[in-house]
Design a protein around this motif. Structure first.
Motif, PDB file in Angstrom:
ATOM      1  N   MET A  36       3.610  -0.454   4.751  1.00 29.09           N
ATOM      2  CA  MET A  36       3.105  -0.834   3.433  1.00 29.09           C
ATOM      3  C   MET A  36       2.285  -2.122   3.522  1.00 29.09           C
ATOM      4  N   GLY A  37       2.768  -3.072   4.296  1.00 30.59           N
ATOM      5  CA  GLY A  37       2.039  -4.328   4.466  1.00 30.59           C
ATOM      6  C   GLY A  37       0.716  -4.128   5.192  1.00 30.59           C
ATOM      7  N   PHE A  39      -1.033  -1.341   5.260  1.00 30.57           N
ATOM      8  CA  PHE A  39      -1.899  -0.633   4.326  1.00 30.57           C
ATOM      9  C   PHE A  39      -2.561  -1.619   3.371  1.00 30.57           C
ATOM     10  N   ALA A  40      -1.763  -2.522   2.820  1.00 33.85           N
ATOM     11  CA  ALA A  40      -2.302  -3.526   1.894  1.00 33.85           C
ATOM     12  C   ALA A  40      -3.288  -4.458   2.600  1.00 33.85           C
ATOM     13  N   ALA A  41      -2.997  -4.797   3.861  1.00 31.23           N
ATOM     14  CA  ALA A  41      -3.899  -5.676   4.605  1.00 31.23           C
ATOM     15  C   ALA A  41      -5.241  -5.002   4.878  1.00 31.23           C
ATOM     16  N   VAL A  42      -5.213  -3.725   5.235  1.00 33.96           N
ATOM     17  CA  VAL A  42      -6.464  -3.005   5.490  1.00 33.96           C
ATOM     18  C   VAL A  42      -7.269  -2.867   4.207  1.00 33.96           C
ATOM     19  N   VAL A  43      -6.599  -2.589   3.105  1.00 31.02           N
ATOM     20  CA  VAL A  43      -7.306  -2.486   1.820  1.00 31.02           C
ATOM     21  C   VAL A  43      -7.904  -3.841   1.425  1.00 31.02           C
ATOM     22  N   ALA A  44      -7.150  -4.914   1.598  1.00 28.02           N
ATOM     23  CA  ALA A  44      -7.673  -6.244   1.267  1.00 28.02           C
ATOM     24  C   ALA A  44      -8.857  -6.610   2.159  1.00 28.02           C
TER      25      ALA A  44
END
Length: 95
Positions: A36-37, A39-44
């Motif tokens: 989850m982290g 995923f959020a890092a790639v999106v950011a």
């Protein structure tokens, strides 16, 4: 519930805090929060790089970021499944 009835899920009745449930789940499956982290890092990172994508079309940039984010999440879940299989079948002594 009357005193003569036994609880079907006693562990859920003793843990009323959402934080304690969340911590317990993270200890059982450590790769899910990592996925989850990531995923959020790639999106950011994709949103940050959106302005500086050069000549690349926006749709192509978004497709690349989606594939990278999904790949990170699926990879982390796969590692989690392999870890739990190793822990259950190889790490556990035979009875």
């Amino acid at each position: 519930m009357s005193p003569s009835q036994e609880s079907v899920y006693p562990e859920y009745e003793t843990e009323t805090s959402q934080t304690s449930k969340l911590i317990r789940k993270f200890k059982e499956t450590p790769f899910v929060p990592i996925g989850m982290g990531g995923f959020a890092a790639v999106v950011a990172y994709g949103l940050y790089k959106l302005k500086h994508r050069g000549e690349m079309k926006m749709s192509l940039h978004l497709i690349h970021m989606r594939v990278a984010a999904q790949g990170f999440a699926v990879g982390a879940l796969t590692c989690g499944v392999l870890y739990s299989m190793f822990r259950d079948y190889v790490g556990k002594p035979k009875e």
